[in-house]
Design a protein around this motif. Structure first.
Motif, short mmCIF file in Angstrom:
data_model
loop_
_atom_site.label_atom_id
_atom_site.label_comp_id
_atom_site.label_asym_id
_atom_site.label_seq_id
_atom_site.Cartn_x
_atom_site.Cartn_y
_atom_site.Cartn_z
N THR A 75 94.77 -30.79 137.76
CA THR A 75 95.03 -29.68 136.84
C THR A 75 94.06 -29.66 135.67
O THR A 75 93.39 -30.63 135.37
N GLY A 76 94.05 -28.51 135.00
CA GLY A 76 93.16 -28.32 133.87
C GLY A 76 93.84 -28.55 132.53
O GLY A 76 94.92 -29.13 132.45
N ILE A 77 93.20 -28.04 131.49
CA ILE A 77 93.69 -28.23 130.12
C ILE A 77 94.06 -26.87 129.54
O ILE A 77 93.28 -25.92 129.59
N LEU A 78 95.28 -26.78 129.01
CA LEU A 78 95.75 -25.55 128.37
C LEU A 78 95.35 -25.50 126.90
O LEU A 78 95.04 -24.45 126.37
N TYR A 79 95.38 -26.64 126.22
CA TYR A 79 94.98 -26.72 124.82
C TYR A 79 94.55 -28.14 124.48
O TYR A 79 94.93 -29.09 125.16
N THR A 80 93.73 -28.26 123.45
CA THR A 80 93.27 -29.57 122.99
C THR A 80 93.82 -29.79 121.58
O THR A 80 93.37 -29.16 120.63
N PRO A 81 94.80 -30.69 121.46
CA PRO A 81 95.38 -30.94 120.14
C PRO A 81 94.40 -31.69 119.24
O PRO A 81 93.59 -32.48 119.73
N PRO A 82 94.49 -31.45 117.92
CA PRO A 82 93.64 -32.22 117.02
C PRO A 82 94.03 -33.70 117.04
O PRO A 82 95.16 -34.05 117.39
N VAL A 83 93.11 -34.56 116.65
CA VAL A 83 93.32 -36.01 116.73
C VAL A 83 94.54 -36.45 115.91
O VAL A 83 95.31 -37.32 116.34
#
Length: 194
Positions: free
Chosen positions: A63-71
């Motif tokens: 699967t892919g990525i829906l969102y990238t959360p900040p660190v």
């Protein structure tokens, strides 16, 4: 991905039997006995949990990525997980203030766990898994509230604050073990950015 969705429906559906099929559950218990029900329920729970774990591992690879959360979200999620661990331990002990104030600390623990992981993980498979558990927790909490209101469920009364202290200490130790190594050993993922 389809296998993950199916496995979640089966696993969480089993854990909502009292909510979605109370009549069927009661008829099985009446016909086979409570002991047989508990045995079947336990075996079905274990089998579907194994299926969820397997499906999650398979979905991780495709699967892919829906969102990238900040660190910094990882640190907020980590703090939420400390609260979730304390609530989980409190649910396994005689009621202290934590158990009586939160009403259903195990359900709350699952909801906090799911929210913390939703915040920190934007991969499609993670979002599906943790959103499903969060939705399950919300539905179950509403059902438990309804059962209390109807007199079908009575919560255990407060016993002692010493169980709160034990829940905090044990929950914190378990939490630190997960941060230290258990999360990597069991899940294969470092919970905090290094």
């Amino acid at each position: 991905m389809l296998l993950l969705v199916i496995s979640l429906i089966l696993f969480l559906g089993i854990h909502l039997t009292r909510v979605i099929a109370p009549g069927w559950r009661a008829s099985v218990i009446a016909a086979k006995g409570e002991r047989a029900w508990k045995l079947g329920y336990t075996l079905a729970s274990i089998a579907t949990l194994v299926l969820v774990v397997y499906a999650f591992g398979q979905a991780r690879q495709v699967t892919g990525i829906l969102y990238t959360p900040p660190v910094w979200i990882a640190h907020l999620s980590s703090l939420l997980m400390l609260v979730a661990m304390i609530c989980l331990v409190a649910s396994l002990m005689p009621p202290g203030h934590i158990a009586t104030k939160t009403k259903h600390p195990m359900v709350l623990s699952v909801k906090i766990w799911a929210l913390a992981h939703l915040l920190a993980n934007g991969e499609t498979f993670s979002v599906i898994l943790f959103a499903a558990f969060l939705a399950w927790g919300v539905v179950l909490r509403i059902a438990l509230k309804r059962r209390e209101r109807n007199g079908e469920l009575v919560r255990k009364p407060f016993v002692s604050a010493r169980y709160d202290a034990a829940a905090v200490v044990i929950g914190t130790v378990v939490y630190l073990l997960f941060i230290w190594r258990l999360h990597v050993w069991l899940i294969g993922v470092q919970p905090l950015p290094i």
